[in-house]
Design a protein around this motif. Structure first.
Motif, short mmCIF file in Angstrom:
data_model
loop_
_atom_site.label_atom_id
_atom_site.label_comp_id
_atom_site.label_asym_id
_atom_site.label_seq_id
_atom_site.Cartn_x
_atom_site.Cartn_y
_atom_site.Cartn_z
N ASP A 13 0.83 -1.21 0.00
CA ASP A 13 0.00 0.00 0.00
C ASP A 13 0.87 1.26 0.00
N ILE A 14 1.92 1.26 0.82
CA ILE A 14 2.83 2.39 0.88
C ILE A 14 3.51 2.59 -0.47
N LEU A 15 4.00 1.50 -1.04
CA LEU A 15 4.65 1.58 -2.36
C LEU A 15 3.70 2.13 -3.42
N GLN A 16 2.50 1.63 -3.45
CA GLN A 16 1.54 2.08 -4.45
C GLN A 16 1.24 3.57 -4.28
N ALA A 17 1.08 4.01 -3.04
CA ALA A 17 0.81 5.42 -2.78
C ALA A 17 2.00 6.29 -3.23
N LEU A 18 3.21 5.84 -2.94
CA LEU A 18 4.40 6.60 -3.34
C LEU A 18 4.60 6.57 -4.85
N MET A 19 4.23 5.48 -5.49
CA MET A 19 4.34 5.41 -6.95
C MET A 19 3.34 6.36 -7.60
N ASN A 20 2.20 6.57 -6.95
CA ASN A 20 1.21 7.52 -7.46
C ASN A 20 1.66 8.95 -7.24
N ASP A 21 2.28 9.20 -6.08
CA ASP A 21 2.78 10.54 -5.76
C ASP A 21 3.88 10.41 -4.72
N ALA A 22 5.12 10.46 -5.17
CA ALA A 22 6.27 10.27 -4.27
C ALA A 22 6.42 11.39 -3.26
N ARG A 23 5.70 12.48 -3.44
CA ARG A 23 5.80 13.62 -2.51
C ARG A 23 4.77 13.54 -1.38
N THR A 24 4.03 12.47 -1.30
CA THR A 24 3.02 12.34 -0.25
C THR A 24 3.71 12.34 1.12
N PRO A 25 3.30 13.24 2.01
CA PRO A 25 3.92 13.28 3.34
C PRO A 25 3.65 12.00 4.13
N ILE A 40 5.44 4.44 9.11
CA ILE A 40 5.64 4.70 7.69
C ILE A 40 7.13 4.93 7.42
N HIS A 41 7.75 5.75 8.26
CA HIS A 41 9.17 6.04 8.09
C HIS A 41 10.01 4.76 8.16
N VAL A 42 9.76 3.94 9.16
CA VAL A 42 10.52 2.69 9.34
C VAL A 42 10.32 1.78 8.13
N ARG A 43 9.07 1.63 7.69
CA ARG A 43 8.77 0.76 6.54
C ARG A 43 9.50 1.25 5.29
N ILE A 44 9.47 2.55 5.04
CA ILE A 44 10.12 3.10 3.84
C ILE A 44 11.63 2.92 3.93
N GLU A 45 12.21 3.16 5.11
CA GLU A 45 13.66 2.98 5.27
C GLU A 45 14.06 1.52 5.07
N LYS A 46 13.24 0.58 5.56
CA LYS A 46 13.53 -0.85 5.35
C LYS A 46 13.46 -1.20 3.87
N MET A 47 12.48 -0.63 3.15
CA MET A 47 12.38 -0.91 1.72
C MET A 47 13.52 -0.27 0.95
N LYS A 48 14.02 0.87 1.42
CA LYS A 48 15.21 1.47 0.81
C LYS A 48 16.43 0.58 1.04
N ALA A 49 16.59 0.11 2.27
CA ALA A 49 17.73 -0.74 2.62
C ALA A 49 17.71 -2.05 1.83
#
Length: 153
Positions: A13-25, A40-49
């Protein structure tokens, strides 16, 4: 073997939302998915890692900048050992926006963006086909790009 990362529904869900608009706070994502902004922050950082998220980018509309010609060029090299040197020379051509090392009819498949057919002709003759490692090319001009999307998370 490629190692694939495990993601759950919230990650998707987070990925899809960011793919639609990467600037979403993060706060907005947190409200939408009923979790904390820290989650959200932890999940995104884990996906970056895990290299699931490799970065964010500005998507430019080439037509509005005058790039009216999109084409794909299949390139045959004289020898497989020529790949690295040919790739370095292709990378130096600003008109080449994508390159793929492929199986099948071509060694390399590239996407070019040019402002006109005349510019494409110049790039083909004076730049691309002038690369010593290039034996032959086949050019396919794109008429439109009706589907362009990322993979589904």
């Amino acid at each position: 073997m490629n190692q694939t990362s495990k993601i759950d529904d919230l990650d998707r869900d987070i990925l899809q939302a960011l793919m639609n608009d990467a600037r979403t706070p993060y706060a907005e994502l947190a409200k939408r998915f009923d979790v904390s902004p820290a989650t959200i922050h932890v999940r995104i950082e884990k996906m970056k890692a895990a290299n699931i998220i490799e970065g964010t980018e500005v998507v430019v509309n080439p037509k509005t900048l005058g790039y009216d010609v999109c084409c794909f060029i299949g390139i045959n090299l004289y020898a497989a050992r020529d790949y690295h040197s040919a790739l370095a020379k292709l990378d130096a051509l600003e008109e080449v926006v994508e390159a793929y090392y492929t199986t099948g009819a071509y060694n390399i498949f590239v996407k070019l963006m040019c402002k006109s057919i005349e510019e494409l002709q110049y790039v083909l003759i004076d730049k691309l086909q002038a690369i010593d490692e290039v034996q032959s090319t086949e050019t396919l001009i794109s008429l439109q790009n009706p589907i362009s999307r990322n993979v589904k998370p």
